[in-house]
Design a protein around this motif. Structure first.
Motif, mmCIF file in Angstrom:
data_model
loop_
_atom_site.group_PDB
_atom_site.id
_atom_site.type_symbol
_atom_site.label_atom_id
_atom_site.label_comp_id
_atom_site.label_asym_id
_atom_site.label_seq_id
_atom_site.Cartn_x
_atom_site.Cartn_y
_atom_site.Cartn_z
ATOM 1 N N UNK A 186 39.415 44.275 38.153
ATOM 2 C CA UNK A 186 40.544 43.378 38.393
ATOM 3 C C UNK A 186 41.598 44.215 39.127
ATOM 4 N N UNK A 187 41.650 44.063 40.459
ATOM 5 C CA UNK A 187 42.500 44.898 41.318
ATOM 6 C C UNK A 187 43.523 43.998 41.989
ATOM 7 N N UNK A 188 44.823 44.363 41.880
ATOM 8 C CA UNK A 188 45.881 43.454 42.334
ATOM 9 C C UNK A 188 46.991 44.191 43.074
ATOM 10 N N UNK A 189 47.731 43.424 43.886
ATOM 11 C CA UNK A 189 49.011 43.862 44.426
ATOM 12 C C UNK A 189 50.084 43.019 43.759
ATOM 13 N N UNK A 190 50.970 43.660 43.006
ATOM 14 C CA UNK A 190 51.916 42.917 42.178
ATOM 15 C C UNK A 190 53.350 42.969 42.695
ATOM 16 N N UNK A 212 48.972 47.722 49.979
ATOM 17 C CA UNK A 212 47.750 47.996 49.208
ATOM 18 C C UNK A 212 47.969 47.732 47.720
ATOM 19 N N UNK A 213 46.872 47.664 46.967
ATOM 20 C CA UNK A 213 46.958 47.367 45.540
ATOM 21 C C UNK A 213 47.860 48.373 44.822
ATOM 22 N N UNK A 214 48.537 47.899 43.775
ATOM 23 C CA UNK A 214 49.380 48.778 42.967
ATOM 24 C C UNK A 214 49.122 48.619 41.475
ATOM 25 N N UNK A 251 36.593 40.264 46.618
ATOM 26 C CA UNK A 251 37.748 39.867 45.816
ATOM 27 C C UNK A 251 37.437 40.062 44.339
ATOM 28 N N UNK A 252 38.462 40.362 43.565
ATOM 29 C CA UNK A 252 38.298 40.510 42.117
ATOM 30 C C UNK A 252 39.189 39.464 41.430
ATOM 31 N N UNK A 253 38.961 39.163 40.150
ATOM 32 C CA UNK A 253 38.098 39.823 39.167
ATOM 33 C C UNK A 253 36.607 39.546 39.401
ATOM 34 N N UNK A 254 35.788 40.511 39.058
ATOM 35 C CA UNK A 254 34.335 40.331 39.096
ATOM 36 C C UNK A 254 33.648 41.450 38.349
ATOM 37 N N UNK A 255 32.378 41.238 38.023
ATOM 38 C CA UNK A 255 31.573 42.164 37.270
ATOM 39 C C UNK A 255 30.363 42.533 38.107
ATOM 40 N N UNK A 256 30.022 43.842 38.167
ATOM 41 C CA UNK A 256 28.818 44.246 38.888
ATOM 42 C C UNK A 256 27.977 45.123 37.973
ATOM 43 N N UNK A 257 26.691 45.157 38.257
ATOM 44 C CA UNK A 257 25.763 46.064 37.548
ATOM 45 C C UNK A 257 25.415 47.206 38.481
#
Length: 343
Positions: free
Chosen positions: A195-199, A205-207, A336-342
């Motif tokens: 879950x990567x965001x720019x707030x 860039x994301x913070x 894009x996130x949120x997401x889950x990977x294996x």
């Protein structure tokens, strides 16, 4: 004696590298390169006997220089590391080591072919709170671990960063350190939630981010946020026999900002009231201990580099850890996130 040089002379070089190298009698800083010099920059470096050069070839063609530390913007790391290796120099690369797994593999393979060392500057392995966590885990008092939470929270409501790429965000900038700690402790996870965001300032860039590393018997949560003013533990660890909680992060950065340098009395030390608390069950009784903080030392990265270059010791950060770290980061910004990977 290991003679070295720096590429770049910004805050990273003058705050997180030079003060520690100056404490090491077996390492000598011979040159620093930056495209232009001012008296202010030279004063910040604080090395009157060092050569301040504006031509990179002065470093690359100097046969006495064995190690070059690259302290430049993230997107320059790959090309500079490759150039230094091609000129026979070992390299220590500031965060992030590079942008992609492909770049990392190329750099590490080139170093192997040349008989050289290429490694990221993972100084946060020598954060005091992390070293204390390692000590607690080694004691085995809290039993088998099932959850770990590590935070790097600050309160910086105004985003003063320039517009940049995804590699210039906090996920690559700080995530690379938090991931390194976890990979060193627990190895490769099976799954990763992102879950990567720019707030603070859209377009930058994301913070802020949260990632969860899922192992067969444990979960590790890593979080960074620039809008946290209240107190929250930097480390929370829960085992089947107890818990360890520590609030304050490593104090080295605070000391450096205050002008207190490595080698001075009480540098980087915690106050007793900031020690972590360990609770565990022993003989059916709940025990509680205040755990003295292990004092950190970012210069230990240079000690490790010295031993590897001069004596062939294993690298502090293995090639497998380097590549897996970048692999997890690269997957995080791929969609894009949120997401889950294996994995």
């Amino acid at each position: 004696m290991l003679k070295m040089a720096f590429i770049g002379c910004g805050k990273s070089t003058t705050r997180y590298h030079i003060p520690y190298v100056k404490q090491r009698e077996n390492i000598h800083i011979k040159s620093i390169y930056t495209p232009s010099w001012t008296e202010e920059k030279k004063e910040a470096a604080g090395l009157p006997e060092t050569s301040y050069v504006t031509d990179l070839n002065n470093l690359l063609n100097d046969e006495e220089i064995e190690l070059i530390s690259i302290c430049t913007p993230p997107t320059t790391h790959y090309e500079l590391a490759k150039t230094c290796l091609e000129h026979g120099k070992n390299v220590l690369v500031e965060k992030p080591f590079c942008s992609t797994v492909e770049e990392a593999e190329e750099i590490l393979q080139l170093a192997k072919e040349k008989g050289l060392v290429a490694m990221p500057y993972q100084n946060r392995r020598f954060d005091s709170d992390y070293l204390t966590l390692v000590h607690v885990l080694e004691s085995k008092k809290i039993g088998e671990i099932f959850e770990v939470e590590i935070h790097f929270d600050r309160f910086r409501p105004v985003d003063e960063r320039p517009i940049g790429t995804k590699v210039d965000g906090e996920f690559y900038g700080l995530g690379i350190h938090l991931l390194d700690k976890v990979l060193a402790l627990f190895g490769t996870p099976e799954q990763v939630f992102y879950d990567i965001r720019t707030m603070r300032k859209l377009g930058n860039p994301d913070d802020a981010f949260e990632i969860q590393l899922l192992y067969p018997t444990k979960k590790v949560i890593l979080k960074v946020n620039q809008l946290i003013l209240g107190d929250y533990p930097s480390i929370r660890v829960h085992g089947r026999n107890g818990s360890f909680i520590k609030y304050e992060m490593d104090q080295q950065e605070a000391c450096l900002k205050a002008g207190i340098m490595p080698g001075e009395p009480h540098f980087g030390e915690d106050q007793e009231e900031d020690y972590g608390i360990l609770k565990y069950v022993k003989n059916n009784e709940v025990m509680m201990e205040s755990v003295p903080t292990v004092t950190g030392n970012y210069g230990s990265v240079y000690d490790a580099m010295y031993q590897t270059i001069k004596h062939g010791a294993d690298k502090l950060v293995s090639d497998e850890e380097i590549k897996m770290n970048i692999h997890i980061l690269q997957n995080g910004i791929a969609e894009e996130t949120p997401r889950l990977i294996r994995l």
